[in-house]
Scaffold this motif. Structure first.
Motif, PDB file in Angstrom:
ATOM      1  N   HIS A   1       1.648   5.256  -2.117  1.00 23.24           N
ATOM      2  CA  HIS A   1       1.161   6.466  -2.991  1.00 23.24           C
ATOM      3  C   HIS A   1       2.442   7.261  -3.446  1.00 23.24           C
ATOM      4  O   HIS A   1       2.512   8.453  -3.263  1.00 23.24           O
TER       5      HIS A   1
ATOM      6  N   LYS B   1      -0.356   3.342  -5.944  1.00 22.66           N
ATOM      7  CA  LYS B   1      -1.876   4.099  -6.347  1.00 22.66           C
ATOM      8  C   LYS B   1      -1.650   5.130  -7.120  1.00 22.66           C
ATOM      9  O   LYS B   1      -0.821   6.321  -6.827  1.00 22.66           O
TER      10      LYS B   1
ATOM     11  N   ASP C   1       2.248   3.029   3.112  1.00 16.62           N
ATOM     12  CA  ASP C   1       1.102   4.138   2.908  1.00 16.62           C
ATOM     13  C   ASP C   1       1.883   5.269   2.333  1.00 16.62           C
ATOM     14  O   ASP C   1       1.343   6.165   2.459  1.00 16.62           O
TER      15      ASP C   1
ATOM     16  N   HIS D   1       0.839  -1.126   0.035  1.00 21.49           N
ATOM     17  CA  HIS D   1      -0.114   0.015   0.008  1.00 21.49           C
ATOM     18  C   HIS D   1       0.908   1.217   0.021  1.00 21.49           C
ATOM     19  O   HIS D   1       1.479   1.521   0.994  1.00 21.49           O
TER      20      HIS D   1
HETATM   21 ZN   LIG Z   1      -3.043   5.093   1.489  1.00 23.83          ZN
END
Ligand SMILES: [Zn+2]
Ligand SMILES: N=CN[C@@H](CCC(=O)O)C(=O)O
Length: 411
Positions: A80, A147, A322, A78
């Protein structure tokens, strides 16, 4: 070509073929061999065992790993990491008392990053992002999910996904791309959610699918962002293009989102800072991997995922970074593992299972990544000489990584 590593102090996370994730009390077990050898052949793990059984391989390159712990590279399911600029001012604003929500309500947060991204050329975003990718590879990450979600326009989302595609093409690390058009409502759609959902489903998704730019679909299912009903629409639309959901949910509030994700066959549900007993019940006997992001909890001072409660209920758990400019400007999986031990009270065995094999499950690559298994990719962390693998989370903040191998090559 064969390479034989000998005298490995501890060879961690050794697994038989066919194990795709570890759940509940089994997470406390991290199978290992003390004083081990390991053979890699054509970039694949081909053999391992205790030194007393070490084969004589006359043509192999032999590398002595005395004192070193060897484990599979981290799997960061996960992130970005494709973004433009930074949000340093918001960091200072939070120190001065503003909350994440207050900053977002003033047009900061995700919309701030979206503005920057839409103003930046694709080549420049690639240059900024590749620095972050190279950094996390050096920190031991051997597979990463990335992402979109800072475009929030057709061109912006395509730009991000094309950057991810270039990273996939140019780096040896496994990368999965996730389409996160449903990350926030752009200002002009604040009062017309249906129109933005329509844009995502009928404009963005078909273009993304026609260029084959995404592997998964995501949405920020949260109070003030995407509702349960809106997220279901996004998941259903993604499914038509073969994109399994991996959903941001329960970061700030629990609104029965996890149930909707499980019912829609989500591969993972991520964040989970707030988890109810009902959420745990629906995750039981599902194929959905819960993913905790402790660096986010640390950075914006929100609760940590209740890992012990979830594992006691028999659930698996994965850990990821994250890495993003707003809530987690760090992609260091070593810090994630240490923080999971220190703040979430996961044992080192549990945290390493969560950051390797369960991370691989959460990005759909556990057949090839996440454990020392014959036939899997030779993606390996070689530590500096250390006392035992417990030193990794214990000496948090100290870089104990000696070398990183990705697909059989030291990077
Ligand atoms: Zn996230
Ligand atoms: N929570 C939603 N998305 C990101 C952060 C977005 C941002 O603030 O840029 C996260 O996972 O924390």
């Amino acid at each position: 070509m064969q390479t034989l590593f000998i005298n490995i102090k501890e060879l961690l996370q050794i697994r038989e073929t066919g194990i795709d994730k570890i759940s509940g009390s089994d997470m406390a077990i991290l199978p290992k061999i003390d004083n081990a050898y390991l053979v890699i052949e054509n970039n694949i793990i081909s053999d391992f065992g205790p030194m007393k059984n070490c084969p004589k391989l006359s043509d192999a390159t032999i590398i002595d790993a005395t004192g070193q712990v060897v484990l599979p590279t981290w799997v960061d399911s996960h992130t970005h990491i494709v973004y433009s600029g930074n949000r340093i001012q918001e960091f200072v604003d939070r120190i001065n008392g503003l909350s994440y929500e207050e900053i977002a309500n003033r047009g900061g947060g995700i919309l701030n990053s979206a503005k920057k991204l839409n103003e930046t050329l694709e080549d420049e975003i690639y240059e900024q992002s590749k620095i972050r990718l190279e950094e996390v590879m050096q920190q031991g990450t051997g597979a990463v999910e990335i992402k979109s979600g800072y475009g929030l326009t057709i061109e912006g989302e395509l730009k991000m996904l094309r950057v991810i595609k270039r990273l996939k093409e140019n780096y040896p690390i496994a990368i999965k791309a996730t389409f996160l058009g449903a990350h926030a409502f752009p200002m002009e759609y604040k009062e017309n959610h249906a129109a933005y959902i329509d844009l995502i489903i009928n404009e963005m998704l078909p273009k993304i699918a026609s260029e084959n730019l995404a592997d998964y679909i995501d949405a920020f299912l949260e109070t003030g962002y995407f509702s349960v009903e809106e997220t279901i629409k996004i998941m259903e639309a993604g499914r038509k293009y073969g994109l399994e959901p991996k959903i941001h949910v329960n970061q700030f509030t629990a609104i029965d989102g996890i149930k909707a994700c499980v019912e829609n066959g989500a591969l993972s549900v991520d964040h989970l800072e707030i988890v109810t007993d009902e959420d745990i019940e629906v995750l039981k006997n599902s194929k959905t991997m819960p993913v905790a992001l402790p660096s986010c909890s640390y950075f914006i001072s929100i609760p940590y995922t209740p890992a012990r409660k979830m594992m006691n209920a028999g659930l698996p758990l994965a850990l990821a970074t994250d890495y993003n400019p707003g809530t987690t400007p760090s992609g260091n999986m070593n810090f994630v593992v240490a923080t999971a031990c220190i703040k979430m009270k996961m044992t080192p065995e549990e945290a390493i299972n969560a950051a390797t094999i369960n991370g691989a499950y959460a990005m759909g690559i556990s057949k090839t990544h996440g454990s020392i298994t014959k036939g899997k990719k030779a993606n390996l962390i070689f530590t500096k000489p250390i006392m035992s693998f417990y030193q990794l989370p214990y000496a948090f903040g100290t870089n104990l990584i000696g070398k990183v191998m990705i697909e059989g090559q030291f990077i």
